[in-house]
Design an enzyme around this catalytic site. Structure first.
Site, PDB file in Angstrom:
ATOM      1  N   ARG A 109       0.800  -1.113   0.061  1.00 59.46           N
ATOM      2  CA  ARG A 109       0.092  -0.065  -0.011  1.00 59.46           C
ATOM      3  C   ARG A 109       0.957   1.159  -0.059  1.00 59.46           C
ATOM      4  NH1 ARG A 109      -5.450   1.104   1.493  1.00 59.46           N
ATOM      5  NH2 ARG A 109      -5.629   3.151   2.582  1.00 59.46           N
ATOM      6  N   HIS A 136      -6.650   1.037  -7.303  1.00 58.41           N
ATOM      7  CA  HIS A 136      -7.249   0.216  -6.013  1.00 58.41           C
ATOM      8  C   HIS A 136      -7.834  -0.880  -6.431  1.00 58.41           C
ATOM      9  CE1 HIS A 136      -7.854  -0.357  -1.980  1.00 58.41           C
ATOM     10  NE2 HIS A 136      -8.594   1.133  -1.619  1.00 58.41           N
ATOM     11  N   GLN A 139     -10.215  -2.996  -3.462  1.00 54.21           N
ATOM     12  CA  GLN A 139     -11.418  -2.141  -3.377  1.00 54.21           C
ATOM     13  C   GLN A 139     -12.570  -2.401  -4.256  1.00 54.21           C
ATOM     14  OE1 GLN A 139     -12.140  -0.072  -0.384  1.00 54.21           O
ATOM     15  NE2 GLN A 139     -14.248  -0.643  -1.382  1.00 54.21           N
ATOM     16  N   ASP A 228     -15.987   9.068  -3.142  1.00 57.23           N
ATOM     17  CA  ASP A 228     -14.601   8.712  -2.658  1.00 57.23           C
ATOM     18  C   ASP A 228     -14.237  10.214  -2.060  1.00 57.23           C
ATOM     19  OD1 ASP A 228     -12.523   7.584  -1.211  1.00 57.23           O
ATOM     20  OD2 ASP A 228     -11.086   7.501  -3.197  1.00 57.23           O
ATOM     21  N   CYS A 269     -15.761   4.098  -0.513  1.00 53.92           N
ATOM     22  CA  CYS A 269     -14.853   3.219  -0.153  1.00 53.92           C
ATOM     23  C   CYS A 269     -14.293   3.425   1.442  1.00 53.92           C
ATOM     24  CB  CYS A 269     -13.661   2.983  -1.207  1.00 53.92           C
ATOM     25  SG  CYS A 269     -12.720   4.577  -1.375  1.00 53.92           S
ATOM     26  N   ARG A 297     -14.481  -6.388   1.813  1.00 49.80           N
ATOM     27  CA  ARG A 297     -13.113  -6.333   1.575  1.00 49.80           C
ATOM     28  C   ARG A 297     -12.514  -7.677   2.335  1.00 49.80           C
ATOM     29  NH1 ARG A 297     -10.292  -1.741   1.139  1.00 49.80           N
ATOM     30  NH2 ARG A 297      -8.158  -2.918   0.743  1.00 49.80           N
TER      31      ARG A 297
END
Length: 310
Positions: A109, A136, A139, A228, A269, A297
């Protein structure tokens, strides 16, 4: 790469998966979710270890990967730049080479996509993108699982995204190119998705993706509205007040939601900045699937780990 080693398979973006493989991951995610609910024990990753490399802070990514490894019988190590030699100048390549000698997979990440690509270029174990500034994938796979749970089939749907043209917007474009659903994205001028992603869109031959500056046009008759945060990690302090003023018309509120289909669902998210990109009434309302999405997730991470490491 060590002599005689088979080249590992990496998940750096959704372009590393075929359409069939995405649907297989969604099916496995749903199955693994049902197994967890039924308290069925399943340990395909016994004696396997995942190194989790964090250069950005995390709640959902860290917890979902760590719990996924534990519940599948394996172990996860948390490595950050502040508690490893990455913070003292060790290269991404050397870090990947060393970790490959110890562990069975590496989840990263980080900031620039180039950092994870450098690690993957020399790693002898699978490297999984837990988030970069560009993509991502984990996600959006969890999001697709959530959408499938609500609607059954993804391909006939109109999915929309409203807000910053960030890694989520970029990854939704890759998903729409691969899976073929209708996608509309609305961002303010100057905040469109990444140029390299838009270039791939132009060469994909897929025309049912709309990029616009009009949020109402994007969500008109949509089945799904995504949003987001307007200020991504690493962008704090970069003319925040000015940026928030540009984004105010892109807030997901009841007025914007009224242009979508009556049974549309809303997704985010997380983390959410309530009162900015989304209102309390919407995120806590009956059309919100935000916390189902967050739960998923865990289940999609299990499916990814099973595929790439088991």
């Amino acid at each position: 790469m060590r002599k005689g080693k088979v080249m590992p398979r990496h998940l750096l973006s959704l372009f590393d998966l075929t359409e069939n493989e995405i649907y297989e991951l969604l099916s496995r995610g749903a199955k693994l979710k049902a197994m967890k609910k039924a308290k069925e024990e399943y340990k395909p990753l016994s004696r396997k270890t995942l190194a989790m490399v964090f250069e950005k802070s995390s709640t959902r990514t860290r917890v979902s990967f760590e719990v996924a490894m534990y519940e599948l019988g394996g172990h996860a190590l948390n490595i950050s730049s502040s508690n490893s030699q990455l913070g003292r100048g060790e290269t991404y390549e050397d870090t990947a080479r060393v970790l490959s000698r110890y562990v069975d997979g590496i989840m990263v990440r980080t900031f620039e996509q180039n950092r994870i690509e450098r690690m993957a270029s020399v790693a002898s174990v699978p490297v999984i993108n837990g988030l970069t500034d560009l993509y991502h994938p984990c996600q959006v796979l969890a999001d697709l699982l959530t959408i499938e749970e609500n609607f059954g089939s993804i391909k006939p749907l109109h999915i929309s995204y409203v807000g910053d043209g960030n890694n989520m917007a970029n990854t939704w474009i890759t998903a729409a190119i691969i899976l073929g659903f209708k996608l509309s994205i609305a961002t303010p001028k100057g905040y469109e998705p990444a140029a390299m992603v838009l270039d791939k869109l132009k060469t994909s031959g897929y025309s049912n993706i709309i990029i616009t500056n009009d949020p109402v046009l994007a969500v008109k008759d949509a089945d799904v509205i995504n949003t987001d945060t307007w200020i991504s990690m690493g962008q704090e302090g970069e003319k925040e007040a000015e940026k928030k003023a540009h984004f105010k018309p892109y807030q997901v509120n009841y007025n914007l939601l009224s242009y979508a289909k009556s049974d549309a669902i809303v997704m985010h998210c997380l983390p959410a900045h309530r009162g900015e990109e989304i209102t309390d009434e919407v995120i806590d309302g009956p059309q919100s699937r935000v916390f189902d999405e967050a739960e998923n997730r865990l289940h999609i991470q299990k499916a990814i780990l099973e595929k790439f490491i088991a």
